[in-house]
Scaffold this motif. Structure first.
Motif, PDB file in Angstrom:
ATOM      1  N   ASN A 195      39.225  42.154  42.828  1.00 34.19           N
ATOM      2  CA  ASN A 195      39.274  40.729  42.533  1.00 34.19           C
ATOM      3  C   ASN A 195      38.424  40.459  41.304  1.00 34.19           C
ATOM      4  O   ASN A 195      37.283  40.912  41.220  1.00 34.19           O
ATOM      5  CB  ASN A 195      38.773  39.896  43.711  1.00 34.19           C
ATOM      6  CG  ASN A 195      38.949  38.421  43.444  1.00 34.19           C
ATOM      7  OD1 ASN A 195      38.026  37.753  43.006  1.00 34.19           O
ATOM      8  ND2 ASN A 195      40.144  37.921  43.679  1.00 34.19           N
ATOM      9  N   THR A 202      36.572  37.021  48.412  1.00 40.55           N
ATOM     10  CA  THR A 202      38.009  37.236  48.267  1.00 40.55           C
ATOM     11  C   THR A 202      38.395  38.666  48.624  1.00 40.55           C
ATOM     12  O   THR A 202      39.383  38.891  49.322  1.00 40.55           O
ATOM     13  CB  THR A 202      38.461  36.908  46.835  1.00 40.55           C
ATOM     14  OG1 THR A 202      38.102  35.554  46.545  1.00 40.55           O
ATOM     15  CG2 THR A 202      39.958  37.077  46.674  1.00 40.55           C
ATOM     16  N   ARG A 235      40.847  39.954  51.644  1.00 40.66           N
ATOM     17  CA  ARG A 235      42.001  40.815  51.378  1.00 40.66           C
ATOM     18  C   ARG A 235      41.939  42.112  52.164  1.00 40.66           C
ATOM     19  O   ARG A 235      42.980  42.697  52.474  1.00 40.66           O
ATOM     20  CB  ARG A 235      42.105  41.123  49.893  1.00 40.66           C
ATOM     21  CG  ARG A 235      42.592  39.956  49.084  1.00 40.66           C
ATOM     22  CD  ARG A 235      42.788  40.357  47.654  1.00 40.66           C
ATOM     23  NE  ARG A 235      43.172  39.220  46.843  1.00 40.66           N
ATOM     24  CZ  ARG A 235      43.181  39.228  45.527  1.00 40.66           C
ATOM     25  NH1 ARG A 235      42.832  40.314  44.864  1.00 40.66           N
ATOM     26  NH2 ARG A 235      43.541  38.158  44.862  1.00 40.66           N
TER      27      ARG A 235
END
Length: 136
Positions: free
Chosen positions: A24, A108, A112
């Motif tokens: 990310n 993030t 994920r």
């Protein structure tokens, strides 16, 4: 400051995390995160290239990111390998901006990872494995 057990140190660890990890990116940093054995301490490594700036600037960015990593170990103390790559914009970023980008990217990547949370340790852990013995 990060303890030795919480640092990624070998090129193999870095390349494995970057190649197989969840990525990310933000304005100042790119994070790669991969789940490791649940009972192993989380390890963090940093990549700050010459494109970020001269040695003084690179070391400043590295110190700030290292502190952000140390703070994140309070929440993710075991089971993850994280590589943080600083982007050239990190040279002009304040501590607050770097910390915000680091935390947002980390959250993030953790989302994920989802079902790929830390796996149970194998029968033979990395610390007890002898050189030349087959992996379990």
């Amino acid at each position: 400051m990060l303890a030795t057990r919480n640092r990624l140190r070998t090129s193999t660890d870095f390349s494995t995390t970057v190649r197989s990890g969840v990525r990310n990116g933000r304005r100042n940093v790119v994070l790669y995160t991969v789940a490791i054995a649940a009972d192993e301490p989380s390890r963090i490594g940093f990549i700050v290239s010459k494109s970020v700036g001269n040695a003084v600037v690179r070391n400043l960015v590295k110190r700030r990111l290292r502190e952000a990593g140390a703070l994140s170990l309070q929440q993710y103390g075991t089971g993850f390998a994280i590589v943080v790559r600083a982007l050239p914009a990190a040279a002009a970023a304040s501590w607050d901006q770097l910390l915000a980008d680091y935390n947002a990217a980390l959250e993030t990547t953790m989302k994920r990872l989802g079902g790929r949370l830390p796996r149970a340790a194998s029968v033979v852990s990395r610390e007890t494995r002898q050189e030349g013995t087959p992996r379990a």
